[in-house]
Design an enzyme around this catalytic site. Sequence first.
Site, short mmCIF file in Angstrom:
data_model
loop_
_atom_site.label_atom_id
_atom_site.label_comp_id
_atom_site.label_asym_id
_atom_site.label_seq_id
_atom_site.Cartn_x
_atom_site.Cartn_y
_atom_site.Cartn_z
CG HIS A 1 36.44 35.70 39.09
ND1 HIS A 1 36.52 34.50 39.77
CD2 HIS A 1 36.64 36.67 40.03
CE1 HIS A 1 36.75 34.73 41.05
NE2 HIS A 1 36.83 36.03 41.23
CB SER B 1 39.44 37.48 41.84
OG SER B 1 39.56 36.97 43.14
#
Length: 300
Positions: free
Chosen positions: A250, A204
């Site tokens: 993220h 991610s």
Amino acid sequence: MSEAPSTAPVCYRHPSRETLLSCSRCERPICTSCMNDAVVGHHCPDCVKEGRRSQRPARTAFGGSRAGQLGYVTTTIIVINSLVMIASAILGGPRAIVGSGAWSLFGSGTPLTEWGAVLGYAWYGEAVHGVASGEWYRLVTAMFLHYGVVHLLLNMMLVAQVGRYLEVQLGPLRFAALYLIAGLGGNVAAYVFQPANRMSAGASTATFGLIVAVIVVNRRLVRDSGPMMSTLIMNLIFTFTVPQISIAGHLGGLATGGLITAALVYPTLPHRSVKQLIGGAVIVLAILVAAWMQTAALLN
């Protein structure tokens, strides 16, 4: 006095073949097997090779190789992540695939994730582990590890969705650099802002960098980024609402991806590649300095 009969020229590559053709560049006689059609006349094989050597290879708008159209880097990323997931499942058993984590969708940790996930500094297995203990490799390996098949599929779907487009636009080398640097930046952000004893892993960090990269590339090419903005918003909502998601990872990947993409698409000729290299090096250096400062803080 009599004259000897004239003889026709012979092909310089096939002396047994008479010909009335000649290369329009070097003027050597060539037969029909050796001639190559040109804008004006015909060229011999040697002149064709010389022309190809002197011709600059086609490049993308940002100086990358056109080989990116084949999608080799995108495919390689997906294959590597999938193989690592298989190895992790073999070592961790069925619960490594699904059945734990957020809403029981993710898999549990395995010996492989314990070895390679981002971890600041913690004791387990009768020893101290983490980046601060010298395991710097975790800042790279973590972007290829996943907690379960759902975790893997979510990330690889994004890689497949946007990776091919970015690889075509940037070229394979620049795209690979984007993926790795965005992943590194996200992992360092997780290292810096997460509790030192918390593990995190997943692509991610890199895929968030790819999402924002599409937006930056499209803005540079004056193209619509509406659909990708929707994808970014959906993933941000997912980040802030699903439990046990590395928010720092993220957002770190997002910020790093935007910076490295800008460093790749905004430099202009001349010396574009040098400018891109310098920009990328500055970003990587800043990431490593942040990791070094966090290490110093944990050890003091």
